[in-house]
Design an enzyme around this catalytic site. Structure first.
Site, PDB file in Angstrom:
ATOM      1  N   SER A 136       0.847  -1.182   0.000  1.00 20.76           N
ATOM      2  CA  SER A 136       0.000   0.000   0.000  1.00 20.76           C
ATOM      3  C   SER A 136       0.888   1.238   0.000  1.00 20.76           C
ATOM      4  O   SER A 136       1.777   1.370   0.845  1.00 20.76           O
ATOM      5  CB  SER A 136      -0.905  -0.002   1.230  1.00 20.76           C
ATOM      6  OG  SER A 136      -1.725   1.140   1.257  1.00 20.76           O
ATOM      7  N   LYS A 162      -1.409  -0.975  -4.273  1.00 19.09           N
ATOM      8  CA  LYS A 162      -2.581  -0.193  -3.855  1.00 19.09           C
ATOM      9  C   LYS A 162      -2.146   1.246  -3.650  1.00 19.09           C
ATOM     10  O   LYS A 162      -1.145   1.507  -2.985  1.00 19.09           O
ATOM     11  CB  LYS A 162      -3.187  -0.739  -2.561  1.00 19.09           C
ATOM     12  CG  LYS A 162      -4.390   0.064  -2.080  1.00 19.09           C
ATOM     13  CD  LYS A 162      -5.107  -0.618  -0.929  1.00 19.09           C
ATOM     14  CE  LYS A 162      -4.485  -0.312   0.408  1.00 19.09           C
ATOM     15  NZ  LYS A 162      -5.308  -0.819   1.528  1.00 19.09           N
ATOM     16  N   LYS A 164      -3.511   5.314  -2.653  1.00 18.22           N
ATOM     17  CA  LYS A 164      -4.553   6.104  -2.011  1.00 18.22           C
ATOM     18  C   LYS A 164      -5.057   7.177  -2.977  1.00 18.22           C
ATOM     19  O   LYS A 164      -4.281   7.746  -3.753  1.00 18.22           O
ATOM     20  CB  LYS A 164      -4.016   6.762  -0.741  1.00 18.22           C
ATOM     21  CG  LYS A 164      -3.498   5.773   0.307  1.00 18.22           C
ATOM     22  CD  LYS A 164      -4.612   4.977   0.935  1.00 18.22           C
ATOM     23  CE  LYS A 164      -4.096   4.075   2.054  1.00 18.22           C
ATOM     24  NZ  LYS A 164      -5.181   3.353   2.757  1.00 18.22           N
ATOM     25  N   ASP A 189      -7.632   3.041  -3.036  1.00 18.37           N
ATOM     26  CA  ASP A 189      -8.232   3.076  -1.705  1.00 18.37           C
ATOM     27  C   ASP A 189      -8.616   4.518  -1.374  1.00 18.37           C
ATOM     28  O   ASP A 189      -7.765   5.409  -1.343  1.00 18.37           O
ATOM     29  CB  ASP A 189      -7.235   2.537  -0.680  1.00 18.37           C
ATOM     30  CG  ASP A 189      -7.827   2.421   0.717  1.00 18.37           C
ATOM     31  OD1 ASP A 189      -9.033   2.685   0.878  1.00 18.37           O
ATOM     32  OD2 ASP A 189      -7.077   2.058   1.643  1.00 18.37           O
ATOM     33  N   GLU A 214     -11.456   0.509  -2.992  1.00 17.96           N
ATOM     34  CA  GLU A 214     -11.657   0.199  -1.587  1.00 17.96           C
ATOM     35  C   GLU A 214     -12.320   1.362  -0.854  1.00 17.96           C
ATOM     36  O   GLU A 214     -11.883   2.497  -0.935  1.00 17.96           O
ATOM     37  CB  GLU A 214     -10.310  -0.136  -0.935  1.00 17.96           C
ATOM     38  CG  GLU A 214     -10.440  -0.618   0.498  1.00 17.96           C
ATOM     39  CD  GLU A 214      -9.110  -1.056   1.081  1.00 17.96           C
ATOM     40  OE1 GLU A 214      -9.088  -1.436   2.261  1.00 17.96           O
ATOM     41  OE2 GLU A 214      -8.086  -1.012   0.363  1.00 17.96           O
ATOM     42  N   ASP A 239     -13.969  -1.972   3.658  1.00 21.73           N
ATOM     43  CA  ASP A 239     -12.943  -2.016   4.699  1.00 21.73           C
ATOM     44  C   ASP A 239     -13.535  -1.480   5.994  1.00 21.73           C
ATOM     45  O   ASP A 239     -14.019  -2.236   6.842  1.00 21.73           O
ATOM     46  CB  ASP A 239     -11.727  -1.194   4.240  1.00 21.73           C
ATOM     47  CG  ASP A 239     -10.603  -1.108   5.269  1.00 21.73           C
ATOM     48  OD1 ASP A 239     -10.727  -1.685   6.360  1.00 21.73           O
ATOM     49  OD2 ASP A 239      -9.587  -0.465   4.984  1.00 21.73           O
ATOM     50  N   LYS A 263      -9.318  -7.289   8.429  1.00 23.78           N
ATOM     51  CA  LYS A 263      -8.222  -6.978   9.348  1.00 23.78           C
ATOM     52  C   LYS A 263      -8.608  -7.480  10.733  1.00 23.78           C
ATOM     53  O   LYS A 263      -9.681  -7.130  11.233  1.00 23.78           O
ATOM     54  CB  LYS A 263      -7.974  -5.466   9.409  1.00 23.78           C
ATOM     55  CG  LYS A 263      -7.561  -4.842   8.089  1.00 23.78           C
ATOM     56  CD  LYS A 263      -7.495  -3.332   8.190  1.00 23.78           C
ATOM     57  CE  LYS A 263      -7.118  -2.700   6.848  1.00 23.78           C
ATOM     58  NZ  LYS A 263      -7.220  -1.227   6.883  1.00 23.78           N
ATOM     59  N   GLY A 291      -3.684  -3.984   5.973  1.00 23.71           N
ATOM     60  CA  GLY A 291      -2.658  -3.631   6.948  1.00 23.71           C
ATOM     61  C   GLY A 291      -3.024  -2.363   7.695  1.00 23.71           C
ATOM     62  O   GLY A 291      -3.843  -1.562   7.246  1.00 23.71           O
TER      63      GLY A 291
END
Length: 367
Positions: A136, A162, A164, A189, A214, A239, A263, A291
């Site tokens: 990420s 991934k 952001k 994400d 996400e 998530d 998670k 994570g």
């Protein structure tokens, strides 16, 4: 097993670089480590992964300390436990506070596996001896710096990237990445940064063949995610919306997603993850392990979980050296050719370096 002692530590470690999302940046990571001791002297470790501020969930480092000290530890101390799955039930009278619960429950699982002399991943029912991992990457000051991060991750063998996104830094960003890396497995994400008013923007992301988007909408908004999913060809991954098995049932009933990021910290521990995993496997919903910028202790628990058969997508279990100058475990979680290999040592499979544990401890309480 009987829980005879619980030690609670507040840690402070500095990451190699700031990690930036739509809700802020983190570089100084303050978190909790829980040690659980049984009557035979086995010590299990768990990690409290909440942030200092309640921007990811309502929990913080401080609230987790309070809940563990005042409520969770008293429930477990001097209590006989047949199996770690019982801990979830013991904690039922305490509403929510999933990250606090997870820190303690994971430590019990570790102690239990050590008591059996078995690696945790096998005790959980895992079958994979190595797991594919992704990485990420937070928002970067420039596109060039983002490319540098991606290039370094690909060179290290990571199988999925991934990135952001946030309003104003989304479609053009993803377009630029796709032009440079046309075939790279890629996901975006949003960390709840959008609303249904942004539908047109989110639709544009369909053009870039993402693995998933996400958590585009609000953390508690499974209903509107279902409305959005009907308008997109890209799978939505939930998530922050998923805190429990029951949340997954709701998401499946509403057809609110195609993928779930699981998670252990967010759902209250390893047993709840196992239940969610089995439910998703039954309904054909893809799951992967996210994570929380955790240390090697939390990361080792995530690695063990990802050995379960339903975790078919690369998780955010990047190597320790991706985030930390030095970690709390020996050896570090290491990525070889895009994979993390399971350890056969009892418990989480990694030795906790007590010298470093003490070095980064800023507060300690023995219960």
């Amino acid at each position: 097993m009987r829980i005879e002692k619980i030690v609670l530590r507040e840690m402070n470690m500095t990451m190699k670089a700031p990690f930036t999302t739509s809700f802020g940046s983190v570089q100084e990571k303050r978190f909790l480590i829980v040690e659980v001791y049984d009557e035979l002297g086995n010590c299990g470790y768990g990690e409290g992964e909440a942030f200092e501020a309640p921007w990811y969930t309502e929990e913080t480092t401080a609230t987790c300390w309070h809940i563990i000290e005042s409520f969770l530890a008293p429930i477990l101390l001097n209590r006989d436990i047949e199996h770690p799955r019982e801990v979830t039930q013991f904690f039922k009278p305490i509403r929510r506070n999933m990250m606090a619960k997870s820190a303690v429950e994971c430590a019990v699982w570790d102690a239990y596996a050590k008591r059996l002399g078995e690696p945790l991943w096998k005790v959980l029912g895992g079958t994979r001896e190595k797991i594919a991992v992704g990485v990420s990457i937070g928002l970067q000051p420039t596109t060039s710096q983002l490319y540098d991060k991606i290039d370094a991750a690909l060179e290290d063998g990571y199988g999925r990237i991934k990135v952001k996104i946030k309003p104003g830094n989304d479609v053009q960003l993803i377009r630029a990445i796709r032009e440079r890396y046309p075939d790279m497995p890629l996901m975006a994400d949003a960390n709840s940064a959008y609303t249904l008013d942004d539908m047109d923007t989110l639709r544009q992301l369909d053009a870039f063949h993402l693995m998933m988007i996400e958590q585009p909408l609000g953390a508690d908004d499974i209903l509107n995610h279902a409305k959005l999913q009907k308008e997109l060809t890209t799978p939505i991954c939930l998530d922050e919306s998923i805190h429990s098995y029951e949340d997954v049932v709701t998401a499946i009933e509403l057809r609110g997603c195609g993928v779930i990021n699981v998670k252990q910290a967010r759902v209250g521990g390893l047993e709840e993850v196992r239940r969610i995993h089995d439910l998703c496997l039954h309904h054909g919903i893809k799951v992967w392990c996210g994570g929380m910028l955790e240390s090697g202790i939390g990361r080792a628990h995530a690695v063990a979980l990802t050995s379960l058969e339903g975790f078919t997508m690369p998780g955010d279990t990047a190597g320790s050296d991706h985030y930390w100058y030095e970690d709390l475990i020996d050896p570090i979680v290491d990525v070889e050719g895009g994979y993390v290999h399971m350890k056969d040592a009892p418990g989480i499979g990694y030795k906790v370096n007590r010298e470093r544990l003490d070095k980064y401890t800023e507060r300690k309480l023995e219960l």
